[in-house]
Design an enzyme around this catalytic site. Structure first.
Site, PDB file in Angstrom:
ATOM      1  N   LYS A  24     -17.294  53.237 -10.466  1.00  0.00           N
ATOM      2  CA  LYS A  24     -16.816  52.443 -11.592  1.00  0.00           C
ATOM      3  C   LYS A  24     -15.477  51.794 -11.254  1.00  0.00           C
ATOM      4  CE  LYS A  24     -14.899  52.892 -16.246  1.00  0.00           C
ATOM      5  NZ  LYS A  24     -14.252  53.845 -17.157  1.00  0.00           N
ATOM      6  N   HIS A  45      -9.086  52.276 -11.837  1.00  0.00           N
ATOM      7  CA  HIS A  45      -8.636  51.387 -12.912  1.00  0.00           C
ATOM      8  C   HIS A  45      -7.333  50.710 -12.521  1.00  0.00           C
ATOM      9  CE1 HIS A  45     -11.254  54.376 -14.739  1.00  0.00           C
ATOM     10  NE2 HIS A  45     -11.479  53.522 -15.705  1.00  0.00           N
ATOM     11  N   GLU A  84      -3.661  55.936 -14.503  1.00  0.00           N
ATOM     12  CA  GLU A  84      -4.825  55.048 -14.548  1.00  0.00           C
ATOM     13  C   GLU A  84      -5.073  54.531 -15.960  1.00  0.00           C
ATOM     14  OE1 GLU A  84      -7.963  54.850 -12.190  1.00  0.00           O
ATOM     15  OE2 GLU A  84      -6.704  55.274 -10.456  1.00  0.00           O
TER      16      GLU A  84
END
Length: 249
Positions: free
Chosen positions: A170, A143, A87
């Site tokens: 997130k 991510h 990530e």
């Protein structure tokens, strides 16, 4: 109704986006020195990127450094993050070691813990619940350093992380053009309207810079800024970010 939560003196998900400053260093003494520096600056919370720490796989040293960090930060909450290489992080870790690190951080008093939500794993929700039972709040994260997915895929990722039971979600993506940045902003607005937990998003690199300064418009609950050394492409210096929020939020 949006579920906010309190960490220290902060109500996460309410009001102006919170400024988070990463601590990125290999050695304990440097980590502690950076914490002392940030403690008197206008940051709301601090992220320890433990994947850069030279003794990251020595649990006793991790806990000792964590204790020293919290002591030096005073009332500023701490976000504990081991970003895996898959990530975009600095180190790889097998699942057992990764889980042990997060559990140790929760026992050591980290107020917030980052949990990577992908690839999908049937045990992730259980892991999140265990960290919450230990007293930590969890930010589930995803991510993509290669691309910006479609608006639908980005909102689906955020919904999936909400379903895992995280306290906040997130998403960080890499743009290849202006439309990618606009798509990320649209996905953020949609998620902020539909999800029940605080949303944190960013479009990385210089192209995505605008996404880091318009959180109050899109609903993103946290912004990353740096002191000394950034932890991701496109971050803005802390003092500059504080002035931007003061002027526009």
């Amino acid at each position: 109704m949006k579920k906010t939560f309190q960490v220290g003196n902060l109500i996460f998900g309410e009001g102006v986006p919170k400024i988070c400053v990463p601590v990125v260093a290999e050695k304990q003494e440097v980590i502690w020195k950076k914490a002392e520096e940030i403690a008197v600056l206008p940051a709301d919370l601090v992220e320890w990127r433990v994947d850069f720490y030279e003794d990251v796989f020595e649990m006793e040293e991790v806990l000792r450094t964590l204790e020293g960090l919290k002591k030096r930060l005073g009332e500023k909450p701490l976000l504990f993050t081991f970003r895996t290489r898959g990530e975009g992080g600095n180190r790889a870790a097998d699942p057992e070691t990764y889980d042990l690190l997060l559990k140790s951080a929760a026992r050591g008093g980290a107020e917030l813990i980052d949990v990577e939500a992908y690839p999908k794993n049937g045990k992730t929700a259980e892991k999140i619940a265990g960290l919450q039972d230990a007293g930590a709040h969890v930010i589930a994260s995803s991510h993509d350093f290669q691309r910006t997915p479609s608006i639908e895929e980005m909102t689906d990722r955020l919904r999936y992380m909400e379903r895992l039971g995280a306290d906040a979600v997130k998403l960080a993506v890499m743009p290849s053009g202006n439309q990618d940045v606009l798509n990320l902003l649209q996905a953020t607005v949609t998620a902020e309207e539909k999800l029940s937990v605080p949303v944190v998003t960013m479009s990385m690199g210089s192209l995505g810079l605008v996404s880091r300064i318009c959180g109050s418009l899109t609903g993103s609950a946290m912004i990353f800024a740096y002191v000394g050394e950034s932890s991701a492409p496109g971050q803005i210096p802390l003092e500059q970010m504080a002035e931007i929020l003061k002027a526009f939020c």
